[in-house]
Enzyme design. Structure first.
Site, PDB file in Angstrom:
ATOM      1  N   LYS A 212     -10.310  -7.606  -9.270  1.00 52.22           N
ATOM      2  CA  LYS A 212     -11.094  -6.398  -9.513  1.00 52.22           C
ATOM      3  C   LYS A 212     -10.178  -5.201  -9.787  1.00 52.22           C
ATOM      4  O   LYS A 212     -10.553  -4.287 -10.496  1.00 52.22           O
ATOM      5  CB  LYS A 212     -12.076  -6.112  -8.377  1.00 52.22           C
ATOM      6  CG  LYS A 212     -11.466  -5.874  -7.035  1.00 52.22           C
ATOM      7  CD  LYS A 212     -12.555  -5.554  -6.027  1.00 52.22           C
ATOM      8  CE  LYS A 212     -12.043  -5.578  -4.599  1.00 52.22           C
ATOM      9  NZ  LYS A 212     -11.419  -6.837  -4.181  1.00 52.22           N
TER      10      LYS A 212
ATOM     11  N   LYS B 283      -4.048 -12.711 -13.799  1.00 55.16           N
ATOM     12  CA  LYS B 283      -4.908 -13.175 -12.706  1.00 55.16           C
ATOM     13  C   LYS B 283      -6.184 -12.315 -12.673  1.00 55.16           C
ATOM     14  O   LYS B 283      -6.110 -11.096 -12.776  1.00 55.16           O
ATOM     15  CB  LYS B 283      -4.151 -13.010 -11.380  1.00 55.16           C
ATOM     16  CG  LYS B 283      -4.991 -13.248 -10.124  1.00 55.16           C
ATOM     17  CD  LYS B 283      -4.179 -12.887  -8.879  1.00 55.16           C
ATOM     18  CE  LYS B 283      -4.909 -13.112  -7.582  1.00 55.16           C
ATOM     19  NZ  LYS B 283      -5.912 -12.210  -7.149  1.00 55.16           N
TER      20      LYS B 283
ATOM     21  N   LYS C 257       0.843  -1.201   0.000  1.00 59.95           N
ATOM     22  CA  LYS C 257       0.000   0.000   0.000  1.00 59.95           C
ATOM     23  C   LYS C 257       0.879   1.252   0.000  1.00 59.95           C
ATOM     24  O   LYS C 257       0.615   2.206  -0.728  1.00 59.95           O
ATOM     25  CB  LYS C 257      -0.928   0.005   1.227  1.00 59.95           C
ATOM     26  CG  LYS C 257      -1.931  -1.150   1.243  1.00 59.95           C
ATOM     27  CD  LYS C 257      -3.326  -0.696   0.875  1.00 59.95           C
ATOM     28  CE  LYS C 257      -4.245  -1.826   0.444  1.00 59.95           C
ATOM     29  NZ  LYS C 257      -4.755  -2.659   1.534  1.00 59.95           N
TER      30      LYS C 257
HETATM   31  P1  ADP Z   1      -9.365  -9.136  -5.951  1.00 60.81           P
HETATM   32  O1  ADP Z   1      -8.015  -9.619  -6.451  1.00 60.81           O
HETATM   33  O2  ADP Z   1     -10.385  -9.136  -7.019  1.00 60.81           O
HETATM   34  O3  ADP Z   1      -9.254  -7.812  -5.226  1.00 60.81           O
HETATM   35  P2  ADP Z   1      -9.545 -10.239  -3.324  1.00 60.81           P
HETATM   36  O4  ADP Z   1      -8.105  -9.935  -3.091  1.00 60.81           O
HETATM   37  O5  ADP Z   1     -10.574  -9.426  -2.613  1.00 60.81           O
HETATM   38  O6  ADP Z   1      -9.840 -10.204  -4.902  1.00 60.81           O
HETATM   39  O7  ADP Z   1      -9.753 -11.787  -3.059  1.00 60.81           O
HETATM   40  C1  ADP Z   1     -10.728 -12.345  -2.218  1.00 60.81           C
HETATM   41  C2  ADP Z   1     -10.482 -13.837  -2.197  1.00 60.81           C
HETATM   42  O8  ADP Z   1     -10.622 -14.403  -3.519  1.00 60.81           O
HETATM   43  C3  ADP Z   1      -9.069 -14.229  -1.744  1.00 60.81           C
HETATM   44  O9  ADP Z   1      -9.190 -15.326  -0.896  1.00 60.81           O
HETATM   45  C4  ADP Z   1      -8.332 -14.614  -3.000  1.00 60.81           C
HETATM   46  O10 ADP Z   1      -7.393 -15.631  -2.737  1.00 60.81           O
HETATM   47  C5  ADP Z   1      -9.457 -15.115  -3.911  1.00 60.81           C
HETATM   48  N1  ADP Z   1      -9.160 -14.762  -5.312  1.00 60.81           N
HETATM   49  C6  ADP Z   1      -9.167 -13.528  -5.847  1.00 60.81           C
HETATM   50  N2  ADP Z   1      -8.866 -13.563  -7.165  1.00 60.81           N
HETATM   51  C7  ADP Z   1      -8.661 -14.853  -7.485  1.00 60.81           C
HETATM   52  C8  ADP Z   1      -8.323 -15.540  -8.700  1.00 60.81           C
HETATM   53  N3  ADP Z   1      -8.157 -14.896  -9.856  1.00 60.81           N
HETATM   54  N4  ADP Z   1      -8.190 -16.884  -8.659  1.00 60.81           N
HETATM   55  C9  ADP Z   1      -8.378 -17.555  -7.492  1.00 60.81           C
HETATM   56  N5  ADP Z   1      -8.703 -16.973  -6.320  1.00 60.81           N
HETATM   57  C10 ADP Z   1      -8.844 -15.633  -6.295  1.00 60.81           C
END
Ligand code: ADP
Ligand code: TRP
Length: 321
Positions: free
Chosen positions: A192, A189, A110
């Site tokens: 969001k 990957k 961050k």
């Molecule tokens: P983002 O990357 O969209 O911000 P988060 O970090 O909020 O998603 O992830 C929330 C949960 O979803 C975590 O446990 C993370 O490991 C899982 N996750 C997020 N993106 C993926 C992905 N592309 N493939 C598998 N698991 C994911």
């Protein structure tokens, strides 16, 4: 065995979240007492719009219930319904070395992004440790990115136990190494923050447009494609279609004769069908918010019964009371 995890209500959930977090959490309900909560206090470190927080929190509740979280079997609540967690964060925070927090990757990331640090951002792992310790959790399933937070939690628990006597259960992390990393629409990957997501419960037209818009290479349909296994649409199809169907499409792509348009159309159809049951349940839940609020209130009541005991134990141990 008590299994605990928290989900941040920071945005709309996508199929990466589904295969990486929701599905494993739903399956883990079979292995012990699941304690799952919506980490709305944590979301305050990245989101400052109250209406968005309310909307996302309700959205996460609907998504998890629609995807199979069973409130008969598991305890499901909103973190902020148990404010005891803030008190515990203070008790343990007074024993948490600053160095530990300054070395946290998520904090350093961050800072590197130019975000001005505040107390909440530094204290994020302390609140997360309080979440875990407040419920005598044995097992904490998380994604790889949370591994260090679990190590910090264990360090804090050990320090507290050494300073004040045996108080906390030392939790074990369960890192979901095997959960596939779901690729996004651009092949990175799915996240969001990259704007490359397919929502679990998005609008049909928008989802179709996104999937049909996946950029492929310029080879003609007839051309055999020896790299069919790496094709993005095939990778996504493997998640949402029966294994033999995905294999069949992969073979047809490899052999030549299958156009990318047809492949993407099939991907959309399978994606849409895969979530059809959950979508119907979600619509039912959304039309019955009293029920959803009842589930969360009941979860909070049951979670609080545990939290109150553990907090009393911690307060007594450190001589407060
Ligand atoms: P983002 O990357 O969209 O911000 P988060 O970090 O909020 O998603 O992830 C929330 C949960 O979803 C975590 O446990 C993370 O490991 C899982 N996750 C997020 N993106 C993926 C992905 N592309 N493939 C598998 N698991 C994911
Ligand atoms: N920090 C976690 C995440 O971003 C969410 C979370 C908050 C959590 N408290 C927790 C996860 C306690 C496990 C246990 O994914």
């Amino acid at each position: 065995m008590r299994i605990l995890t928290g989900i941040q209500p920071s945005g709309t959930l996508h199929i990466g979240n589904y295969f990486g977090a929701i599905k494993p959490a739903v399956e883990l309900q079979q292995r012990g007492d699941a304690f799952y909560f919506i980490a709305d206090y944590h979301s305050m470190t990245s989101l400052t719009d109250p209406a968005a927080r309310r909307k996302n929190t309700l959205g996460v509740a609907l998504d998890f219930l629609a995807c199979g979280l069973d409130p008969q079997r598991s305890i499901f609540w909103r973190q902020s319904d148990i404010p005891e967690v803030c008190e515990l964060a203070w008790l343990i925070g007074t024993l948490t070395p600053m160095g530990l927090l300054e070395r946290a990757h998520s904090y350093k990331d961050k800072l590197a992004k130019g975000i001005a640090p505040n107390f909440g951002l530094v204290a994020y792992p302390v609140l997360m440790a309080a979440d875990i310790l407040l419920y005598d959790s044995n097992l904490v399933p998380v994604g790889r990115d949370q591994k260090q937070h679990l190590e910090i939690t264990r360090d804090i628990a050990v320090k507290f136990n050494q300073a004040y006597g045996e108080t906390f259960v030392i939790p074990e992390p369960e890192i979901r190494e095997d959960a596939a990393t779901v690729p996004g629409l651009d092949g990175q990957k799915m996240s969001k923050s990259y704007g490359n997501t397919i929502d679990i419960f998005g609008d049909e037209k928008a989802a179709r447009k996104k999937i049909m818009g996946i950029v492929m290479d310029s080879r003609t349909p007839q051309e055999p494609k020896p790299d069919a296994g790496q094709n993005l649409a095939i990778q996504l199809l493997r998640l949402v279609a029966p294994a033999d169907v995905a294999r069949d499409f992969e073979e047809r792509l490899r052999a030549g004769g299958l156009g990318y348009g047809d492949l993407k159309k099939a991907l959309f159809e399978h994606y849409w069908n895969f979530f059809a049951g959950a979508r119907a349940r979600r619509a039912e839940l959304a039309a019955n918010l009293d029920y959803v609020n009842q589930v969360l209130a009941d979860g909070a009541r049951r979670a609080r019964a545990v939290a109150a005991q553990v907090l009393t134990r911690a307060r007594k141990a450190c001589g407060i009371e």
